[in-house]
Scaffold this motif. Structure first.
Motif, PDB file in Angstrom:
ATOM      1  N   MET A   1       0.906  -1.397  -0.016  1.00 53.27           N
ATOM      2  CA  MET A   1       0.029   0.029   0.085  1.00 53.27           C
ATOM      3  C   MET A   1       0.842   1.286  -0.022  1.00 53.27           C
ATOM      4  SD  MET A   1      -3.158  -0.691  -0.054  1.00 53.27           S
ATOM      5  CE  MET A   1      -4.038   0.823   0.691  1.00 53.27           C
ATOM      6  N   PRO A   2       0.511   2.187  -0.898  1.00 49.45           N
ATOM      7  CA  PRO A   2       1.163   3.494  -0.843  1.00 49.45           C
ATOM      8  C   PRO A   2       1.018   4.271   0.383  1.00 49.45           C
ATOM      9  CG  PRO A   2      -0.719   3.754  -2.242  1.00 49.45           C
ATOM     10  CD  PRO A   2      -0.728   2.170  -1.832  1.00 49.45           C
ATOM     11  N   ILE A  72      -1.045   3.846 -16.001  1.00 53.88           N
ATOM     12  CA  ILE A  72      -0.274   2.923 -14.861  1.00 53.88           C
ATOM     13  C   ILE A  72       0.802   2.202 -15.415  1.00 53.88           C
ATOM     14  CG2 ILE A  72      -0.746   1.144 -13.386  1.00 53.88           C
ATOM     15  CD1 ILE A  72      -3.511   2.085 -12.873  1.00 53.88           C
ATOM     16  N   LYS A  73       0.495   1.678 -16.658  1.00 55.52           N
ATOM     17  CA  LYS A  73       1.610   0.863 -17.186  1.00 55.52           C
ATOM     18  C   LYS A  73       2.805   1.616 -17.859  1.00 55.52           C
ATOM     19  CE  LYS A  73      -1.388  -2.823 -19.160  1.00 55.52           C
ATOM     20  NZ  LYS A  73      -2.047  -3.497 -20.548  1.00 55.52           N
ATOM     21  N   ASP A  74       2.428   2.911 -18.230  1.00 54.38           N
ATOM     22  CA  ASP A  74       3.516   3.728 -18.623  1.00 54.38           C
ATOM     23  C   ASP A  74       4.270   4.142 -17.121  1.00 54.38           C
ATOM     24  OD1 ASP A  74       2.750   4.033 -21.270  1.00 54.38           O
ATOM     25  OD2 ASP A  74       1.742   5.688 -21.042  1.00 54.38           O
ATOM     26  N   LEU A  75       3.776   4.354 -16.273  1.00 54.69           N
ATOM     27  CA  LEU A  75       4.605   4.624 -14.878  1.00 54.69           C
ATOM     28  C   LEU A  75       5.172   3.584 -14.344  1.00 54.69           C
ATOM     29  CD1 LEU A  75       1.488   6.623 -13.044  1.00 54.69           C
ATOM     30  CD2 LEU A  75       3.880   7.565 -14.088  1.00 54.69           C
ATOM     31  N   ASP A  83       3.524   1.819  -5.804  1.00 54.65           N
ATOM     32  CA  ASP A  83       2.242   1.116  -6.293  1.00 54.65           C
ATOM     33  C   ASP A  83       1.598   1.751  -6.875  1.00 54.65           C
ATOM     34  OD1 ASP A  83      -0.151  -0.423  -6.395  1.00 54.65           O
ATOM     35  OD2 ASP A  83      -0.308  -0.803  -4.118  1.00 54.65           O
ATOM     36  N   TRP A  84       1.605   1.884  -8.466  1.00 52.37           N
ATOM     37  CA  TRP A  84       1.142   3.040  -9.307  1.00 52.37           C
ATOM     38  C   TRP A  84      -0.211   2.977  -9.360  1.00 52.37           C
ATOM     39  CZ3 TRP A  84       3.695   7.329  -9.543  1.00 52.37           C
ATOM     40  CH2 TRP A  84       4.954   7.326  -9.905  1.00 52.37           C
ATOM     41  N   TYR A  85      -0.542   1.361  -9.517  1.00 52.00           N
ATOM     42  CA  TYR A  85      -1.975   1.251  -9.519  1.00 52.00           C
ATOM     43  C   TYR A  85      -2.946   1.952  -8.411  1.00 52.00           C
ATOM     44  CZ  TYR A  85      -6.567  -1.451  -9.780  1.00 52.00           C
ATOM     45  OH  TYR A  85      -7.815  -1.645  -9.612  1.00 52.00           O
ATOM     46  N   GLN A  89      -5.310   5.050  -8.973  1.00 54.82           N
ATOM     47  CA  GLN A  89      -6.835   5.006  -8.516  1.00 54.82           C
ATOM     48  C   GLN A  89      -7.191   5.776  -7.327  1.00 54.82           C
ATOM     49  OE1 GLN A  89      -9.151   2.074  -9.112  1.00 54.82           O
ATOM     50  NE2 GLN A  89      -8.302   2.684 -11.113  1.00 54.82           N
ATOM     51  N   GLN A  90      -6.364   6.085  -6.135  1.00 53.91           N
ATOM     52  CA  GLN A  90      -6.541   7.063  -5.122  1.00 53.91           C
ATOM     53  C   GLN A  90      -6.831   8.412  -5.663  1.00 53.91           C
ATOM     54  OE1 GLN A  90      -3.590   7.365  -2.274  1.00 53.91           O
ATOM     55  NE2 GLN A  90      -4.840   7.344  -0.659  1.00 53.91           N
TER      56      GLN A  90
END
Length: 409
Positions: A1-2, A72-75, A83-85, A89-90
């Motif tokens: 978790m970020p 997200i994939k680019d990041l 945790d880019w996803y 999302q957040q």
């Protein structure tokens, strides 16, 4: 978790910052279509030592879908670890919630606490409301704007004008950075203001409504608290007689939620040029009148309060700009600013309250009403009414003349 991000959100821009992940995600230019809420997303790293800090830029649908997946994939390709996803999302969920919520409801009434209206510059412009200053060409409006910008940026009170120190943005539609910058520099020198004065200047060509998204970014990033627009005609665009141009202009200005002073021109009749909507939307309106004797370096500059939505009309404000030229180049090397005597010239004196003009004349000795009325070029009936309303200032002598009321100790 970020980690938990901080959020800086205002005027339609949402900036999320994760300290542990050394990342920042900005969502701006939010627009809603039939089945999507789009935003421009800029992601950058805040890690020190990086040559390039930007990690990604794309247009995403805050509701989800392939645009978010692509970001997200680019990041993940550009920088492993965070945790880019979860972070994307957040940010999208929170921004969407705030966008849909709009401005919060605020209880007002007997329980409302008024801490005293904040003034950007007392008593010219208050809170986040728009002020319009208008006058004929060559009356010193732009010099006053540069003066007001300088004292607001520096936080220095001058000749009764008291600024709340803030960063200033100057949107110039009529001249260039050299001319405005020279005025600010000359004022700084002539007034002897301590410290630096660095106003954020912008050479403007686009209508305000077309430029508003970029201005929001500048206001947020540079913590701008006061905007000058010189001048309204070009900033609004369109036909000046049409209401639509000014409705869009003041709507865009309101969306910036920042105090503003708009410089405008005078029509042949002496009022504001263009639609009556200008007066309706402005919360404060000041008329400029000025006078400069031939060959003199001094300009007597007057501000006359013509409209206010809250409170009463204020007394005229008189300034004097003394332009000092460099003997070699001929350019203005300093501008000194002091109090101006508005009663010294006909064009400024005629806009002063009649009781003030009468008092100034009677300081030289008592006079009869017909003599006073002729000298002041007002109907004698209007003069008598003014004298009657101010017994604390004027008294009728036994010979029928009027003089200044004497108050003994």
């Amino acid at each position: 978790m970020p980690s938990t991000p901080t959020l800086k959100s205002d005027i339609g821009i949402y900036v999320f910052a994760w300290e542990e992940e050394k990342a920042e995600l900005r969502l701006e230019r939010v627009t809603q279509s039939k089945d999507a809420v789009w935003a421009e997303a800029t992601v950058r790293t805040t890690s020190p030592g990086r040559i390039s800090t930007q990690l990604a830029f794309s247009r995403v649908n805050l509701l989800g879908g392939s645009s978010q997946t692509g970001l997200i994939k680019d990041l993940e390709k550009r920088q492993e670890g965070p945790d880019w996803y979860a972070m994307v999302q957040q940010a999208c969920v929170v921004a969407l919630q705030k966008y849909r919520a709009g401005e919060p409801l605020v209880p007002i009434g007997t329980s409302y606490s008024d801490s005293g209206h904040s003034w950007a510059i007392y008593p010219i412009v208050r809170g986040t409301t728009p002020t319009v200053i208008y006058g004929k060409g060559g009356s010193g409006k732009s010099t006053f704007a540069a003066f007001a910008a300088a004292i607001a940026q520096n936080g220095t009170a001058w000749t009764g004008l008291v600024p709340n120190q803030t960063n200033v943005m100057y949107l110039d539609y009529e001249s260039d950075a050299e001319e405005v910058g020279n005025k600010v520099w000359a004022l700084h020198k002539g007034m002897g203001i301590g410290g630096d004065v660095e106003v954020f200047y912008r050479f403007s060509t686009e209508k305000l409504i077309s430029d508003v998204e970029q201005l929001r970014r500048e206001i947020l990033e540079r913590n701008i608290g006061l905007i000058f627009i010189d001048s309204l005609s070009l900033a609004a665009g369109g036909e000046l007689s049409e209401a639509d141009s000014f409705i869009r202009y003041f709507g865009a200005l309101r969306s910036l939620k920042t105090a503003s002073i708009t410089i405008h021109h005078q029509n042949k009749e002496g009022g504001m040029y263009g639609s009556e909507y200008i007066r309706n939307f402005a919360r404060n309106v000041w008329e400029v009148r000025s006078e400069q004797e031939s060959g003199s370096s001094k300009l007597t500059f007057g501000l006359f309060h013509k409209k206010v939505n809250v409170g009463r009309l204020l007394s005229p404000i008189g300034l004097e700009f003394n332009y000092v030229n460099d003997e070699i180049t001929g350019r203005v090397s300093s501008i000194q600013v002091g109090e101006g005597n508005l009663l010294a010239f006909g064009s400024t004196a005629s806009a002063m309250p009649l009781d003030t003009r009468v008092y100034d004349m009677l300081k030289m000795g008592a006079e009869k009403t017909d003599t006073l009325a002729a000298a002041l070029e007002v109907p004698e009936a209007e003069l008598r009414s003014t004298l009657a309303r101010h017994p604390d200032r004027f008294n009728r002598l036994s010979d029928g003349r009027y003089g200044i009321t004497y108050r003994g100790s």
